[in-house]
Design an enzyme around this catalytic site. Sequence first.
Site, PDB file in Angstrom:
ATOM      1  CG  ASP A   1      -8.311   4.655   4.686  1.00 50.75           C
ATOM      2  OD1 ASP A   1      -8.336   4.226   3.506  1.00 50.75           O
ATOM      3  OD2 ASP A   1      -9.247   5.299   5.207  1.00 50.75           O
TER       4      ASP A   1
ATOM      5  CD  GLU B   1      -5.657   3.444  -0.271  1.00 51.23           C
ATOM      6  OE1 GLU B   1      -5.754   3.847   0.907  1.00 51.23           O
ATOM      7  OE2 GLU B   1      -6.314   3.938  -1.206  1.00 51.23           O
TER       8      GLU B   1
ATOM      9  CG  ASP C   1      -9.474   4.985  -3.747  1.00 49.95           C
ATOM     10  OD1 ASP C   1      -9.401   6.206  -4.003  1.00 49.95           O
ATOM     11  OD2 ASP C   1      -8.827   4.440  -2.825  1.00 49.95           O
TER      12      ASP C   1
ATOM     13  NE  ARG D   1      -0.788   9.034   1.722  1.00 53.82           N
ATOM     14  CZ  ARG D   1      -1.194   9.945   2.605  1.00 53.82           C
ATOM     15  NH1 ARG D   1      -0.322  10.515   3.404  1.00 53.82           N
ATOM     16  NH2 ARG D   1      -2.453  10.306   2.655  1.00 53.82           N
TER      17      ARG D   1
ATOM     18  CG  ASP E   1      -9.206   2.851   0.235  1.00 55.56           C
ATOM     19  OD1 ASP E   1      -8.748   2.023   1.052  1.00 55.56           O
ATOM     20  OD2 ASP E   1      -8.993   4.084   0.310  1.00 55.56           O
TER      21      ASP E   1
ATOM     22  CE  LYS F   1     -11.541   4.627   2.447  1.00 55.04           C
ATOM     23  NZ  LYS F   1     -10.932   5.860   2.972  1.00 55.04           N
TER      24      LYS F   1
ATOM     25  CE  LYS G   1      -6.041   5.748  -3.964  1.00 55.27           C
ATOM     26  NZ  LYS G   1      -6.471   6.562  -2.794  1.00 55.27           N
TER      27      LYS G   1
HETATM   28  N1  BES Z   1      -9.339   6.886  -1.187  1.00 53.33           N
HETATM   29  C1  BES Z   1      -9.206   7.667  -0.024  1.00 53.33           C
HETATM   30  C2  BES Z   1      -9.481   9.147  -0.244  1.00 53.33           C
HETATM   31  C3  BES Z   1     -10.869   9.547  -0.665  1.00 53.33           C
HETATM   32  C4  BES Z   1     -11.752  10.032   0.259  1.00 53.33           C
HETATM   33  C5  BES Z   1     -11.253   9.509  -1.989  1.00 53.33           C
HETATM   34  C6  BES Z   1     -13.015  10.441  -0.133  1.00 53.33           C
HETATM   35  C7  BES Z   1     -12.512   9.904  -2.380  1.00 53.33           C
HETATM   36  C8  BES Z   1     -13.394  10.384  -1.457  1.00 53.33           C
HETATM   37  C9  BES Z   1      -7.772   7.537   0.523  1.00 53.33           C
HETATM   38  O1  BES Z   1      -7.150   6.320   0.282  1.00 53.33           O
HETATM   39  C10 BES Z   1      -7.843   7.704   1.992  1.00 53.33           C
HETATM   40  O2  BES Z   1      -8.438   6.880   2.632  1.00 53.33           O
HETATM   41  N2  BES Z   1      -7.230   8.761   2.506  1.00 53.33           N
HETATM   42  C11 BES Z   1      -7.216   9.027   3.892  1.00 53.33           C
HETATM   43  C12 BES Z   1      -5.788   9.311   4.306  1.00 53.33           C
HETATM   44  C13 BES Z   1      -5.612   9.456   5.781  1.00 53.33           C
HETATM   45  C14 BES Z   1      -5.649   8.097   6.435  1.00 53.33           C
HETATM   46  C15 BES Z   1      -4.293  10.141   6.032  1.00 53.33           C
HETATM   47  C16 BES Z   1      -8.075  10.254   4.154  1.00 53.33           C
HETATM   48  O3  BES Z   1      -7.929  11.226   3.445  1.00 53.33           O
HETATM   49  O4  BES Z   1      -8.905  10.199   5.044  1.00 53.33           O
HETATM   50 ZN    ZN Z   2      -7.774   5.291  -1.362  1.00 51.60          ZN
HETATM   51 MN    MN Z   3      -7.563   4.870   1.733  1.00 58.05          MN
END
Ligand code: BES
Ligand code: ZN
Ligand code: MN
Length: 503
Positions: free
Chosen positions: A352, A354, A293, A356, A275, A282, A270
């Site tokens: 968010d 993204e 990220d 996947r 992000d 966020k 990834k």
């Molecule tokens: N890049 C983030 C995940 C992340 C969070 C990485 C904290 C490192 C530290 C990812 O893209 C994300 O935002 N995931 C969301 C998914 C949700 C919207 C289903 C999450 O886990 O909050």
């Molecule tokens: Zn992310």
């Molecule tokens: Mn994200």
Amino acid sequence: MTLKLSRLAVLTSALFLSATSNADTFSFENKISSNADTLVLFQSDTHKSAAMTSYDKKTQGQLSKAASVNEFTGAYNSFVEILAPTNLDYDRVLLVGLGSETLSQAQLTQLGGNISANLSKKQIQNIALSGQSFNAEQAAQLAHGINLRAYQFDKYKQEKYQEKSYSFSVSNKKDVVKHYQQLADIQSGIFLARDLTNEVPTELTPVDFANQAKALEKLGVTVTVLEPNELKKLGMNALEAVGRGSDQGSRLVVAHYQGSDDAPVAIIGKGITFDSGGYNIKTHESIVRMKSDMAGAAAALGTVQALAKMKANVNVVAVMGMAANMVSESSVAPGDVLTTAEGLSVEITNTDAEGRLVLIDAMWYAREKFKPSVLVDIATLTGGKYRALGTELGGIFSTDDKLVKQLTYAGKSVNEPLWHLPLGYEDMLKSSIADLRNTGSGGPSATTAATFLQHFTGDTPWAHIDMAGNALNASAKNEYPVGGTGYGVRLLTEWLLTRDNSK
Ligand code: BES
Ligand code: ZN
Ligand code: MN
């Protein structure tokens, strides 16, 4: 003869980034150097080494006295610093506790990291290490740990890291150098991943990352970069869509090192260079860490670099989905539906989620073009993983128990431990308008994310490593400095080098 192995020599020549990694030097010698400001003496918790006994005598018992007033018994990972010792030319002596003398590879790396931390003062420049009691692997592993902790990303600081030089006395110089060289190759991959992770979002866009990957061509790695129009042509709309809100758009970066005729192992990374969350922006302060990220892609690229440098007998291809997830008029909107290269359509229920989206098209490409024997993806994927397992453990999801076993074993032996988490909650991914939704309508987010990915793996044995929280450290610890950790490079390299033995 002095065998000087400079870190500079083993670093990537990838232009602007390599200048940021500091470069201590190690030389391995037959005897303890007397030409140093600091002497490091090791002590087990059972008996005094010959070196310790002799220096204690010279200093009229100063060392053993300092040890006892500090309750130093030689316990693993304990330290005593003795300043301006009588009758020695050294400015200081550092006693280092080994505990039992049968330390694992992981314990030695960790101890090396803490030795480096104890020698961080600027006045310390030339260090003599007395290591005759170590075998070649142990000595090399300690040096590796010292280097890993000493790394600093000082590109944006006025005060630059001051290099130190180590003279390590060992009993079998040639053997130590052989082991050290292999670890130096791995280290170059770790430092590349750290440099990429630490670099700021404006300076490391998908195009910059692609250029960094191209620097591996001189190691015999074949690098291919696909631009947004090519992604669209191939139907890779999920990857293309994530980068639509940024000027450069997305890139697929492929780095193939073919060191054997076996079917390749594909590592999918990834690579979100920033992000923001997109329209589901966020709002938490953690947004400031989202330059990291792309750490999964960095780990994939670092692994290829390490293996190519050591000319390993493996066939590995890193396929990295690169994009900046930004907000603009052209960004994907919540509610949009995208058709993936695989053919399944996806309703974007949250912009968010993204990571996947870039992974699934990259997985499709890897399967289509490389027919890999194994797919492993590595990604800073979910906050859920971070809340469940924290910053030290990575999460592993897989349908293949053998893969879980191999990767967990490799991770444990290099201090990058994994914890097995379940797939499931399939129902939560049902959409009323498309084949799938990109977020679970409930359920644990790390599991629904992994289950989403599972739809894009075909019959290829697959494992998913969620490294959210592992990429960027808030403070230094053991062999990890503050900032980018390079997490995943050691784990994947170790796995790729040893998995044949456990097939
Ligand atoms: N890049 C983030 C995940 C992340 C969070 C990485 C904290 C490192 C530290 C990812 O893209 C994300 O935002 N995931 C969301 C998914 C949700 C919207 C289903 C999450 O886990 O909050
Ligand atoms: Zn992310
Ligand atoms: Mn994200």
